[in-house]
Write a protein that holds these residues in place. Structure first.
Motif, PDB file in Angstrom:
ATOM      1  N   TYR A 201       4.270  12.522   8.847  1.00  0.00           N
ATOM      2  CA  TYR A 201       4.523  13.569   8.131  1.00  0.00           C
ATOM      3  C   TYR A 201       3.104  14.337   8.649  1.00  0.00           C
ATOM      4  CZ  TYR A 201       4.458  17.284   4.723  1.00  0.00           C
ATOM      5  OH  TYR A 201       4.471  18.503   4.184  1.00  0.00           O
ATOM      6  N   LEU A 202       2.085  13.981   8.700  1.00  0.00           N
ATOM      7  CA  LEU A 202       1.023  14.679   8.828  1.00  0.00           C
ATOM      8  C   LEU A 202       0.923  14.967  10.473  1.00  0.00           C
ATOM      9  CD1 LEU A 202      -1.903  12.717   6.726  1.00  0.00           C
ATOM     10  CD2 LEU A 202      -0.936  14.996   6.312  1.00  0.00           C
TER      11      LEU A 202
ATOM     12  N   THR B 180      -5.782  22.544   4.331  1.00  0.00           N
ATOM     13  CA  THR B 180      -6.801  21.399   3.574  1.00  0.00           C
ATOM     14  C   THR B 180      -5.808  20.475   2.592  1.00  0.00           C
ATOM     15  OG1 THR B 180      -8.497  23.003   3.517  1.00  0.00           O
ATOM     16  CG2 THR B 180      -8.654  21.035   2.029  1.00  0.00           C
ATOM     17  N   PHE B 181      -5.881  19.246   2.874  1.00  0.00           N
ATOM     18  CA  PHE B 181      -5.150  18.360   1.941  1.00  0.00           C
ATOM     19  C   PHE B 181      -6.004  16.980   1.493  1.00  0.00           C
ATOM     20  CE2 PHE B 181      -4.748  17.143   6.186  1.00  0.00           C
ATOM     21  CZ  PHE B 181      -4.905  15.770   6.327  1.00  0.00           C
ATOM     22  N   THR B 182      -5.720  16.459   0.717  1.00  0.00           N
ATOM     23  CA  THR B 182      -6.251  15.083   0.530  1.00  0.00           C
ATOM     24  C   THR B 182      -5.191  13.901   0.484  1.00  0.00           C
ATOM     25  OG1 THR B 182      -7.721  16.058  -1.261  1.00  0.00           O
ATOM     26  CG2 THR B 182      -7.244  13.911  -1.375  1.00  0.00           C
ATOM     27  N   VAL B 183      -5.224  12.911   1.084  1.00  0.00           N
ATOM     28  CA  VAL B 183      -4.581  11.515   1.102  1.00  0.00           C
ATOM     29  C   VAL B 183      -5.269  10.633   0.287  1.00  0.00           C
ATOM     30  CG1 VAL B 183      -3.615   9.864   2.707  1.00  0.00           C
ATOM     31  CG2 VAL B 183      -3.661  12.333   3.455  1.00  0.00           C
TER      32      VAL B 183
ATOM     33  N   PHE C  89       0.660  18.970  11.687  1.00  0.00           N
ATOM     34  CA  PHE C  89      -0.580  19.140  12.717  1.00  0.00           C
ATOM     35  C   PHE C  89       0.180  19.836  14.035  1.00  0.00           C
ATOM     36  CE2 PHE C  89      -3.389  17.967  16.070  1.00  0.00           C
ATOM     37  CZ  PHE C  89      -4.543  18.739  15.541  1.00  0.00           C
ATOM     38  N   GLU C  90       1.230  19.135  14.579  1.00  0.00           N
ATOM     39  CA  GLU C  90       1.912  19.777  15.659  1.00  0.00           C
ATOM     40  C   GLU C  90       2.578  20.910  15.542  1.00  0.00           C
ATOM     41  OE1 GLU C  90       4.687  16.763  16.931  1.00  0.00           O
ATOM     42  OE2 GLU C  90       3.049  15.346  17.773  1.00  0.00           O
ATOM     43  N   LEU C  91       2.997  21.437  14.280  1.00  0.00           N
ATOM     44  CA  LEU C  91       3.423  22.783  13.892  1.00  0.00           C
ATOM     45  C   LEU C  91       2.367  23.656  13.634  1.00  0.00           C
ATOM     46  CD1 LEU C  91       6.332  21.506  11.728  1.00  0.00           C
ATOM     47  CD2 LEU C  91       6.530  22.530  14.059  1.00  0.00           C
TER      48      LEU C  91
ATOM     49  N   VAL D   8       0.710  -1.150  -0.013  1.00  0.00           N
ATOM     50  CA  VAL D   8       0.019  -0.043   0.148  1.00  0.00           C
ATOM     51  C   VAL D   8       0.820   0.948   0.020  1.00  0.00           C
ATOM     52  CG1 VAL D   8      -1.623   1.335   1.134  1.00  0.00           C
ATOM     53  CG2 VAL D   8      -1.904  -1.165   1.272  1.00  0.00           C
ATOM     54  N   VAL D   9       0.472   2.088  -0.845  1.00  0.00           N
ATOM     55  CA  VAL D   9       1.204   3.577  -1.140  1.00  0.00           C
ATOM     56  C   VAL D   9       0.158   4.638  -0.788  1.00  0.00           C
ATOM     57  CG1 VAL D   9       3.433   2.656  -2.362  1.00  0.00           C
ATOM     58  CG2 VAL D   9       1.321   3.481  -3.375  1.00  0.00           C
ATOM     59  N   CYS D  10       0.484   5.631  -0.232  1.00  0.00           N
ATOM     60  CA  CYS D  10      -0.135   6.896  -0.162  1.00  0.00           C
ATOM     61  C   CYS D  10       0.402   8.059  -1.027  1.00  0.00           C
ATOM     62  CB  CYS D  10      -0.180   7.282   1.366  1.00  0.00           C
ATOM     63  SG  CYS D  10      -0.732   6.019   2.320  1.00  0.00           S
ATOM     64  N   SER D  11      -0.477   9.104  -1.316  1.00  0.00           N
ATOM     65  CA  SER D  11       0.065  10.173  -1.880  1.00  0.00           C
ATOM     66  C   SER D  11      -0.877  11.222  -1.150  1.00  0.00           C
ATOM     67  CB  SER D  11      -0.216  10.455  -3.372  1.00  0.00           C
ATOM     68  OG  SER D  11      -1.541   9.926  -3.721  1.00  0.00           O
ATOM     69  N   ILE D  12      -0.011  12.357  -0.701  1.00  0.00           N
ATOM     70  CA  ILE D  12      -0.818  13.640  -0.191  1.00  0.00           C
ATOM     71  C   ILE D  12      -0.773  14.554  -1.284  1.00  0.00           C
ATOM     72  CG2 ILE D  12      -0.819  15.245   1.466  1.00  0.00           C
ATOM     73  CD1 ILE D  12       1.256  13.274   3.070  1.00  0.00           C
ATOM     74  N   THR D  13      -1.821  15.464  -1.569  1.00  0.00           N
ATOM     75  CA  THR D  13      -2.097  16.390  -2.589  1.00  0.00           C
ATOM     76  C   THR D  13      -2.327  17.903  -1.589  1.00  0.00           C
ATOM     77  OG1 THR D  13      -2.941  15.005  -3.963  1.00  0.00           O
ATOM     78  CG2 THR D  13      -3.193  17.385  -4.316  1.00  0.00           C
ATOM     79  N   PHE D  14      -1.570  18.706  -1.684  1.00  0.00           N
ATOM     80  CA  PHE D  14      -1.641  19.931  -0.923  1.00  0.00           C
ATOM     81  C   PHE D  14      -2.533  20.746  -1.746  1.00  0.00           C
ATOM     82  CE2 PHE D  14       2.221  17.960   0.185  1.00  0.00           C
ATOM     83  CZ  PHE D  14       1.966  17.544   1.679  1.00  0.00           C
ATOM     84  N   PRO D  15      -3.065  22.047  -0.845  1.00  0.00           N
ATOM     85  CA  PRO D  15      -4.048  23.094  -1.617  1.00  0.00           C
ATOM     86  C   PRO D  15      -3.220  23.578  -2.855  1.00  0.00           C
ATOM     87  CG  PRO D  15      -4.023  23.306   0.712  1.00  0.00           C
ATOM     88  CD  PRO D  15      -2.803  22.161   0.341  1.00  0.00           C
TER      89      PRO D  15
END
Length: 71
Positions: A48-49, A60-63, A53-55, A25-32
């Motif tokens: 990463y998320l 808004t993003f999509t995983v 979040f801590e910072l 399983v691989v993931c991709s994150i798309t930023f605004p």
């Protein structure tokens, strides 16, 4: 090829075999802004998320998670 290697290949190719390797399983994150972070493991994506979040930098993003195939 050794007999064990031949048996392993035949077992993998046999549709009635119970053994099936776990799909990767691989993931991709798309930023605004349209930029992407691709081919990440689910664990790396969560790390990463969580860091973002801590910072307080998480907007808004999509995983998207998908199974990687050999095709």
């Amino acid at each position: 090829m050794t007999p064990d290697q031949i048996d392993e290949i035949e077992t993998c190719n046999n549709p009635s075999s119970c053994y099936r390797p776990e799909p990767k399983v691989v993931c991709s994150i798309t930023f605004p802004d349209g930029s992407k972070l691709e081919n990440q493991t689910p664990e790396d994506t969560l790390d990463y998320l969580q860091g973002e979040f801590e910072l307080g930098d998480l907007g808004t993003f999509t995983v998207k998670m998908e199974e990687e195939t050999d095709e």
